[in-house]
Write a protein that holds these residues in place. Structure first.
Motif: not given
Length: 274
Positions: A208-235
């Motif tokens: 954010a200090r570089l002026g770059l904001l993370r793209a997030r789903s407007p509904d704020g759901r965490l599940a919409s961005r968990l990607t690792f590990p692929s079988r049971v994503p938690v990160f």
């Protein structure tokens, strides 16, 4: 050797279709493809052909790829006699859907080959640049910069794959800042996407200090961005950071087909100019 089992395209269609609106939207995906191979020893299997169907199913305007192989002599020998053989061209060109342009630059050179970052673009691309951000000799890392012509202007894109150590990632973010300051005009739209390896969720503030904001789903759901590990994503290691855009939707495709192709799931976001 485990036979190569193709994924049926129907297993990859659980994705939100691109929405047609009066406001132009840019559909962006980021995906660490694990060099197109899964498993070890006798259980090793080639997934690059399935990944080709996966990339096509994403239907993204821009696809940011990490761990992409230009070539690998050992793997080419290993998979030479499978039904789906090792591609003759680099993986970036192989994965690019019809009509897309592919940009690739090497990050790491090994005894048997090379791998790095790639961008697949539905829109015309300009001069490609590569910037080495390796922090120590055990991890070769780089940034791939590609300007993309879109809606009468230029979207500046950077494909990133940061290191495994937090202190390294902090220094790599600083080098990203220096590269942007030198090569990207102030105020023009910018996307930085890839695998940030940020297990502790500590990079949003320095980005954010570089002026770059993370793209997030407007509904704020965490599940919409968990990607690792692929079988049971938690990160949420795979991210899109933006300047000059707002995120209107994000999703992560799930299911056995996506889980098998890589140790990461792709992240898909839709953006509008802000």
């Amino acid at each position: 050797m485990t036979p190569v089992a193709p994924v049926h395209p129907g297993q990859l269609n659980a994705l939100p279709p691109a929405r047609r609106t009066d406001t132009p939207r840019l559909r962006v995906a980021t995906y660490n493809i694990h060099k197109g191979v899964r498993g070890l020893g006798p259980g090793k299997r080639l997934e690059i052909h399935n990944l080709g169907m996966g990339v096509k199913a994403l239907d993204a305007d821009l696809v940011f790829l990490q761990e992409v192989r230009l070539f690998n002599q050992r793997e080419a020998r290993h998979f030479d006699h499978t039904w789906f053989g090792w591609p003759e061209e680099g993986q970036a060109e192989f994965l690019a859907p019809e009509g897309y342009e592919a940009a690739y630059r090497t990050n790491a050179v090994t005894r048997d080959g090379e791998h790095g970052n790639a961008l697949l673009s539905r829109w015309p691309i300009g001069e490609i640049r590569h910037h080495d951000v390796s922090d120590h000799r055990f991890e070769q890392r780089g940034l791939l910069y590609v300007p993309v012509s879109w809606q009468g202007g230029v979207v500046h894109t950077v494909v990133a794959h940061l290191g495994l150590i937090h202190a390294s990632r902090v220094r790599q973010v600083q080098r990203l800042h220096d590269f942007i300051a030198s090569h990207v005009p102030a105020g023009e739209p910018l996307l930085v996407a890839g695998d940030f390896n940020d297990w502790g969720e500590r990079l949003d503030t320095p980005m954010a200090r570089l002026g770059l904001l993370r793209a997030r789903s407007p509904d704020g759901r965490l599940a919409s961005r968990l990607t690792f590990p692929s079988r049971v994503p938690v990160f949420a290691l795979d991210r899109v950071y933006t300047r000059g855009f707002r995120c209107v939707r994000s999703s992560v495709p799930r299911g056995p087909a996506w889980a098998r192709m890589s140790d990461h799931l792709p992240l898909l976001v839709e953006l509008e100019l802000s």
